[in-house]
Design an enzyme around this catalytic site. Structure first.
Site, PDB file in Angstrom:
ATOM      1  N   ASN A   7       0.838  -1.416   0.092  1.00 27.17           N
ATOM      2  CA  ASN A   7       0.036  -0.011  -0.052  1.00 27.17           C
ATOM      3  C   ASN A   7       0.867   1.328   0.054  1.00 27.17           C
ATOM      4  OD1 ASN A   7       0.885   0.113   2.587  1.00 27.17           O
ATOM      5  ND2 ASN A   7      -1.062   0.061   3.716  1.00 27.17           N
ATOM      6  N   LYS A  34       3.828   4.000  -1.729  1.00 26.53           N
ATOM      7  CA  LYS A  34       4.088   4.310  -2.980  1.00 26.53           C
ATOM      8  C   LYS A  34       5.093   3.875  -3.504  1.00 26.53           C
ATOM      9  CE  LYS A  34       5.582   8.861  -4.805  1.00 26.53           C
ATOM     10  NZ  LYS A  34       5.400   8.608  -6.172  1.00 26.53           N
ATOM     11  N   LYS A  55       5.515   1.708  -6.506  1.00 30.87           N
ATOM     12  CA  LYS A  55       5.089   0.521  -7.328  1.00 30.87           C
ATOM     13  C   LYS A  55       5.317   0.492  -8.915  1.00 30.87           C
ATOM     14  CE  LYS A  55       1.147  -0.038  -5.269  1.00 30.87           C
ATOM     15  NZ  LYS A  55       1.304   0.957  -4.152  1.00 30.87           N
ATOM     16  N   THR A  56       4.591   1.537  -9.144  1.00 32.76           N
ATOM     17  CA  THR A  56       4.514   1.843 -10.747  1.00 32.76           C
ATOM     18  C   THR A  56       5.988   2.507 -11.086  1.00 32.76           C
ATOM     19  OG1 THR A  56       2.177   2.267 -11.045  1.00 32.76           O
ATOM     20  CG2 THR A  56       3.507   3.179 -12.463  1.00 32.76           C
ATOM     21  N   THR A  57       6.359   3.260 -10.285  1.00 36.84           N
ATOM     22  CA  THR A  57       7.595   4.145 -10.357  1.00 36.84           C
ATOM     23  C   THR A  57       8.813   3.167 -10.488  1.00 36.84           C
ATOM     24  OG1 THR A  57       7.571   5.020  -8.115  1.00 36.84           O
ATOM     25  CG2 THR A  57       7.095   6.334 -10.162  1.00 36.84           C
ATOM     26  N   ARG A 105      16.184   1.022 -17.308  1.00 34.44           N
ATOM     27  CA  ARG A 105      17.341   0.084 -17.151  1.00 34.44           C
ATOM     28  C   ARG A 105      17.273  -0.957 -18.174  1.00 34.44           C
ATOM     29  NH1 ARG A 105      18.432  -2.385 -11.292  1.00 34.44           N
ATOM     30  NH2 ARG A 105      19.584  -0.361 -11.121  1.00 34.44           N
ATOM     31  N   PHE A 162     -11.828   5.786 -15.516  1.00 34.21           N
ATOM     32  CA  PHE A 162     -12.764   5.757 -14.294  1.00 34.21           C
ATOM     33  C   PHE A 162     -12.209   4.748 -13.352  1.00 34.21           C
ATOM     34  CE2 PHE A 162     -15.534   6.958 -17.749  1.00 34.21           C
ATOM     35  CZ  PHE A 162     -15.730   8.308 -17.428  1.00 34.21           C
ATOM     36  N   TRP A 210     -13.469   1.932 -10.120  1.00 35.38           N
ATOM     37  CA  TRP A 210     -14.086   0.773 -10.152  1.00 35.38           C
ATOM     38  C   TRP A 210     -15.784   0.888  -9.799  1.00 35.38           C
ATOM     39  CZ3 TRP A 210     -11.392  -2.580 -12.946  1.00 35.38           C
ATOM     40  CH2 TRP A 210      -9.837  -2.224 -12.776  1.00 35.38           C
ATOM     41  N   GLU A 263      -0.749  -2.272 -12.599  1.00 32.92           N
ATOM     42  CA  GLU A 263      -2.056  -2.137 -11.889  1.00 32.92           C
ATOM     43  C   GLU A 263      -2.899  -3.619 -12.142  1.00 32.92           C
ATOM     44  OE1 GLU A 263      -1.822   0.366  -9.974  1.00 32.92           O
ATOM     45  OE2 GLU A 263      -0.775   1.709 -11.004  1.00 32.92           O
TER      46      GLU A 263
HETATM   47  P1  ATP Z   1       4.074   5.474  -8.093  1.00 29.18           P
HETATM   48  O1  ATP Z   1       3.106   5.559  -9.555  1.00 29.18           O
HETATM   49  O2  ATP Z   1       4.115   6.844  -7.592  1.00 29.18           O
HETATM   50  O3  ATP Z   1       5.100   4.594  -8.252  1.00 29.18           O
HETATM   51  P2  ATP Z   1       2.031   3.241  -6.637  1.00 29.18           P
HETATM   52  O4  ATP Z   1       2.133   2.787  -8.302  1.00 29.18           O
HETATM   53  O5  ATP Z   1       2.865   2.845  -5.581  1.00 29.18           O
HETATM   54  O6  ATP Z   1       3.044   4.790  -6.900  1.00 29.18           O
HETATM   55  P3  ATP Z   1      -0.536   3.407  -6.708  1.00 29.18           P
HETATM   56  O7  ATP Z   1      -1.326   2.621  -5.881  1.00 29.18           O
HETATM   57  O8  ATP Z   1      -0.687   2.816  -8.099  1.00 29.18           O
HETATM   58  O9  ATP Z   1       0.780   3.797  -6.360  1.00 29.18           O
HETATM   59  O10 ATP Z   1      -1.283   4.994  -6.581  1.00 29.18           O
HETATM   60  C1  ATP Z   1      -0.949   5.895  -7.567  1.00 29.18           C
HETATM   61  C2  ATP Z   1      -0.738   7.151  -6.888  1.00 29.18           C
HETATM   62  O11 ATP Z   1      -1.631   7.473  -5.644  1.00 29.18           O
HETATM   63  C3  ATP Z   1       0.832   7.394  -6.262  1.00 29.18           C
HETATM   64  O12 ATP Z   1       1.663   8.097  -7.150  1.00 29.18           O
HETATM   65  C4  ATP Z   1       0.550   7.997  -5.053  1.00 29.18           C
HETATM   66  O13 ATP Z   1       1.692   8.853  -4.464  1.00 29.18           O
HETATM   67  C5  ATP Z   1      -0.696   7.929  -4.446  1.00 29.18           C
HETATM   68  N1  ATP Z   1      -0.758   7.260  -3.205  1.00 29.18           N
HETATM   69  C6  ATP Z   1      -0.096   6.093  -3.188  1.00 29.18           C
HETATM   70  N2  ATP Z   1      -0.333   5.528  -1.816  1.00 29.18           N
HETATM   71  C7  ATP Z   1      -1.239   6.299  -1.336  1.00 29.18           C
HETATM   72  C8  ATP Z   1      -1.972   6.516  -0.181  1.00 29.18           C
HETATM   73  N3  ATP Z   1      -1.860   5.517   0.699  1.00 29.18           N
HETATM   74  N4  ATP Z   1      -2.938   7.667  -0.018  1.00 29.18           N
HETATM   75  C9  ATP Z   1      -3.143   8.365  -0.877  1.00 29.18           C
HETATM   76  N5  ATP Z   1      -2.489   8.426  -2.184  1.00 29.18           N
HETATM   77  C10 ATP Z   1      -1.820   7.586  -2.246  1.00 29.18           C
HETATM   78 MG    MG Z   2       0.678   2.225  -9.419  1.00 31.65          MG
END
Ligand code: ATP
Ligand code: MG
Length: 174
Positions: free
Chosen positions: A13, A15, A17-19, A27, A69, A71, A106
């Site tokens: 949960n 931040k 994952k995507t980055t 890389r 959108f 879900w 995702e």
């Molecule tokens: P990023 O894309 O920055 O690597 P992520 O892929 O880990 O993040 P996701 O769950 O896909 O995170 O959410 C996308 C965005 O939502 C993130 O960029 C981010 O900062 C925000 N986010 C992540 N965690 C939380 C949280 N617990 N509460 C609110 N926003 C969040």
């Molecule tokens: Mg993500």
């Protein structure tokens, strides 16, 4: 050189994952590998990472296949159609044998919402070209995915700037 493609999962949960997945793509591309990224949730705007991918020419292909959108029930059919389209594309790209790395960003959400089954995803991954690396991202990766992976990293939130009211910072969130 690698004899075996790896399955990497970035979940949890927090931040990053995507980055992290895009970091791997960068890389890999820098090493001359070909990367395909398919995103299962489409934002409303072009993100920095989608623009940055252009700098890599044909080394990184990026597709976003969500509806834009979330879900909510009223959009369910649209979401289902978008997910099926995304998954069909992923299957084509996996079977094409023209990539070294495929990122399914995702992908855990359609699985959690019952639109894609984990076994459907896994049977495709199991049958993939031998050297193909796969990266899966999203919260709550299930046991079946985790069991099949070679590497699983859980992003754990310790602190997040959203608690200070900072929700979508250019260059940080998009
Ligand atoms: P990023 O894309 O920055 O690597 P992520 O892929 O880990 O993040 P996701 O769950 O896909 O995170 O959410 C996308 C965005 O939502 C993130 O960029 C981010 O900062 C925000 N986010 C992540 N965690 C939380 C949280 N617990 N509460 C609110 N926003 C969040
Ligand atoms: Mg993500």
């Amino acid at each position: 050189m690698n004899k075996k493609g790896l399955i990497l999962i970035y979940t949890g949960n927090g931040k990053g994952k995507t980055t992290a997945a895009f970091g791997q793509a960068m890389r890999a591309a820098g090493n001359g590998l070909k990367v395909c990224i398919i995103q299962f949730i489409k934002g409303k705007w072009r993100t920095g990472e989608s623009r940055a991918v252009d700098f890599f020419g044909d080394r990184i292909e990026l597709y976003t296949t969500g509806t834009g959108f979330t879900w909510e029930a009223e959009n369910r059919q649209q979401v289902i159609d978008a997910v099926r389209k995304g998954w069909d594309l992923a299957v084509d790209k996996i079977r094409s044998d023209s990539f070294d790395m495929i990122i399914l960003d995702e992908i855990t959400y359609p699985i959690l919402y019952g639109i894609l089954s984990a076994s459907e995803v896994l049977s495709e991954l199991t049958a993939r070209p031998k050297k193909l690396h796969i990266i899966l991202t999203g919260r709550d990766a299930g046991e079946e995915l985790i069991a099949a992976a070679d590497l699983v990293t859980e992003m754990r939130e310790i602190k997040h700037h959203y608690t200070e009211g900072i929700t979508a910072e250019k260059g940080i969130e998009y």
